[in-house]
Design a protein around this motif. Sequence first.
Motif, PDB file in Angstrom:
ATOM      1  N   GLY A  45       0.808  -1.208   0.000  1.00  0.00           N
ATOM      2  CA  GLY A  45       0.000   0.000   0.000  1.00  0.00           C
ATOM      3  C   GLY A  45       0.843   1.260   0.000  1.00  0.00           C
ATOM      4  O   GLY A  45       2.035   1.223  -0.271  1.00  0.00           O
ATOM      5  N   PHE A  46       0.207   2.370   0.345  1.00  0.00           N
ATOM      6  CA  PHE A  46       0.895   3.653   0.318  1.00  0.00           C
ATOM      7  C   PHE A  46       0.242   4.615   1.298  1.00  0.00           C
ATOM      8  O   PHE A  46      -0.861   4.374   1.794  1.00  0.00           O
ATOM      9  N   MET A  47       0.945   5.725   1.573  1.00  0.00           N
ATOM     10  CA  MET A  47       0.408   6.770   2.426  1.00  0.00           C
ATOM     11  C   MET A  47       0.394   8.073   1.637  1.00  0.00           C
ATOM     12  O   MET A  47       1.319   8.348   0.875  1.00  0.00           O
ATOM     13  N   VAL A  48      -0.669   8.855   1.819  1.00  0.00           N
ATOM     14  CA  VAL A  48      -0.745  10.191   1.235  1.00  0.00           C
ATOM     15  C   VAL A  48      -0.743  11.206   2.366  1.00  0.00           C
ATOM     16  O   VAL A  48      -1.146  10.901   3.489  1.00  0.00           O
ATOM     17  N   ASP A  49      -0.267  12.409   2.047  1.00  0.00           N
ATOM     18  CA  ASP A  49      -0.200  13.448   3.079  1.00  0.00           C
ATOM     19  C   ASP A  49      -1.133  14.621   2.794  1.00  0.00           C
ATOM     20  O   ASP A  49      -0.962  15.696   3.344  1.00  0.00           O
ATOM     21  N   ASP A  50      -2.137  14.377   1.927  1.00  0.00           N
ATOM     22  CA  ASP A  50      -3.105  15.439   1.603  1.00  0.00           C
ATOM     23  C   ASP A  50      -4.518  14.857   1.471  1.00  0.00           C
ATOM     24  O   ASP A  50      -5.208  15.103   0.513  1.00  0.00           O
ATOM     25  N   ALA A  51      -4.932  14.117   2.484  1.00  0.00           N
ATOM     26  CA  ALA A  51      -6.187  13.359   2.404  1.00  0.00           C
ATOM     27  C   ALA A  51      -7.255  13.880   3.348  1.00  0.00           C
ATOM     28  O   ALA A  51      -7.955  13.099   3.980  1.00  0.00           O
ATOM     29  N   ALA A  52      -7.411  15.187   3.431  1.00  0.00           N
ATOM     30  CA  ALA A  52      -8.343  15.759   4.407  1.00  0.00           C
ATOM     31  C   ALA A  52      -9.767  15.243   4.258  1.00  0.00           C
ATOM     32  O   ALA A  52     -10.488  15.117   5.235  1.00  0.00           O
ATOM     33  N   ASP A  53     -10.196  14.932   3.044  1.00  0.00           N
ATOM     34  CA  ASP A  53     -11.591  14.545   2.819  1.00  0.00           C
ATOM     35  C   ASP A  53     -11.806  13.044   2.648  1.00  0.00           C
ATOM     36  O   ASP A  53     -12.886  12.628   2.242  1.00  0.00           O
ATOM     37  N   LEU A  54     -10.800  12.235   2.941  1.00  0.00           N
ATOM     38  CA  LEU A  54     -10.953  10.785   2.781  1.00  0.00           C
ATOM     39  C   LEU A  54     -11.241  10.133   4.123  1.00  0.00           C
ATOM     40  O   LEU A  54     -10.786  10.586   5.165  1.00  0.00           O
ATOM     41  N   SER A  55     -12.006   9.051   4.071  1.00  0.00           N
ATOM     42  CA  SER A  55     -12.385   8.320   5.280  1.00  0.00           C
ATOM     43  C   SER A  55     -12.048   6.842   5.114  1.00  0.00           C
ATOM     44  O   SER A  55     -11.942   6.344   3.989  1.00  0.00           O
ATOM     45  N   ARG A  56     -11.960   6.172   6.243  1.00  0.00           N
ATOM     46  CA  ARG A  56     -11.713   4.739   6.217  1.00  0.00           C
ATOM     47  C   ARG A  56     -12.746   4.046   5.335  1.00  0.00           C
ATOM     48  O   ARG A  56     -13.940   4.312   5.432  1.00  0.00           O
ATOM     49  N   GLY A  57     -12.256   3.164   4.444  1.00  0.00           N
ATOM     50  CA  GLY A  57     -13.132   2.437   3.549  1.00  0.00           C
ATOM     51  C   GLY A  57     -13.247   3.047   2.162  1.00  0.00           C
ATOM     52  O   GLY A  57     -13.672   2.373   1.229  1.00  0.00           O
ATOM     53  N   ASP A  58     -12.898   4.342   2.020  1.00  0.00           N
ATOM     54  CA  ASP A  58     -12.932   4.959   0.689  1.00  0.00           C
ATOM     55  C   ASP A  58     -12.006   4.198  -0.256  1.00  0.00           C
ATOM     56  O   ASP A  58     -10.932   3.759   0.137  1.00  0.00           O
ATOM     57  N   ARG A  59     -12.456   4.063  -1.508  1.00  0.00           N
ATOM     58  CA  ARG A  59     -11.672   3.353  -2.523  1.00  0.00           C
ATOM     59  C   ARG A  59     -11.274   4.311  -3.625  1.00  0.00           C
ATOM     60  O   ARG A  59     -12.041   5.196  -3.989  1.00  0.00           O
ATOM     61  N   VAL A  60     -10.067   4.111  -4.142  1.00  0.00           N
ATOM     62  CA  VAL A  60      -9.588   4.875  -5.289  1.00  0.00           C
ATOM     63  C   VAL A  60      -8.839   3.931  -6.226  1.00  0.00           C
ATOM     64  O   VAL A  60      -8.345   2.882  -5.811  1.00  0.00           O
ATOM     65  N   ILE A  61      -8.783   4.325  -7.472  1.00  0.00           N
ATOM     66  CA  ILE A  61      -7.939   3.633  -8.444  1.00  0.00           C
ATOM     67  C   ILE A  61      -6.868   4.627  -8.862  1.00  0.00           C
ATOM     68  O   ILE A  61      -7.179   5.777  -9.201  1.00  0.00           O
ATOM     69  N   ILE A  62      -5.602   4.202  -8.780  1.00  0.00           N
ATOM     70  CA  ILE A  62      -4.504   5.057  -9.206  1.00  0.00           C
ATOM     71  C   ILE A  62      -3.729   4.345 -10.311  1.00  0.00           C
ATOM     72  O   ILE A  62      -3.922   3.147 -10.544  1.00  0.00           O
ATOM     73  N   ARG A  63      -2.884   5.090 -10.977  1.00  0.00           N
ATOM     74  CA  ARG A  63      -2.015   4.518 -12.007  1.00  0.00           C
ATOM     75  C   ARG A  63      -0.570   4.692 -11.560  1.00  0.00           C
ATOM     76  O   ARG A  63      -0.148   5.794 -11.238  1.00  0.00           O
ATOM     77  N   LEU A  64       0.154   3.564 -11.524  1.00  0.00           N
ATOM     78  CA  LEU A  64       1.563   3.564 -11.144  1.00  0.00           C
ATOM     79  C   LEU A  64       2.418   3.107 -12.321  1.00  0.00           C
ATOM     80  O   LEU A  64       1.952   2.295 -13.139  1.00  0.00           O
ATOM     81  N   PRO A  65       3.660   3.578 -12.377  1.00  0.00           N
ATOM     82  CA  PRO A  65       4.559   3.042 -13.397  1.00  0.00           C
ATOM     83  C   PRO A  65       4.679   1.524 -13.225  1.00  0.00           C
ATOM     84  O   PRO A  65       4.526   1.009 -12.122  1.00  0.00           O
ATOM     85  N   VAL A  66       4.920   0.815 -14.273  1.00  0.00           N
ATOM     86  CA  VAL A  66       5.133  -0.636 -14.313  1.00  0.00           C
ATOM     87  C   VAL A  66       3.845  -1.424 -14.097  1.00  0.00           C
ATOM     88  O   VAL A  66       3.481  -2.242 -14.920  1.00  0.00           O
TER      89      VAL A  66
END
Length: 112
Positions: A45-66
């Motif tokens: 997983g990962f950590m973000v440092d700008d997640a003021a509006d996110l709550s436990r259980g929220d789901r996102v799809i991101i794109r990573l290299p590789v």
Amino acid sequence: MTVGASLSVTDLRRAARHPVDYPVIGEHPSRGDIKLHICNMSAHGFMVDDAADLSRGDRVIIRLPVVGRIEAYVIWARDERAGFQFERIIRLDDFMLVIDQLQPNPRLRRTR
């Protein structure tokens, strides 16, 4: 751990985290595209440092290299930070290639 067993929060915390500085657009199912800044990452997983509006259980799809598109969900949120767990574990060799691209300074990478 047996195949198919879920990881505990303790297992996730033990995974080697690598510092990164990676802005990404997350696809949120109800809020659309949201800007996130990934500050550290592990194969789980990962950590973000700008997640003021996110709550436990929220789901996102991101794109990573590789690895491309990968879904993750919030397992904890506190102040401006949030920790995400990937829906699937990234293979170690692929993960190291991701880190090589996201953290090009070898002095800042964790020991392999």
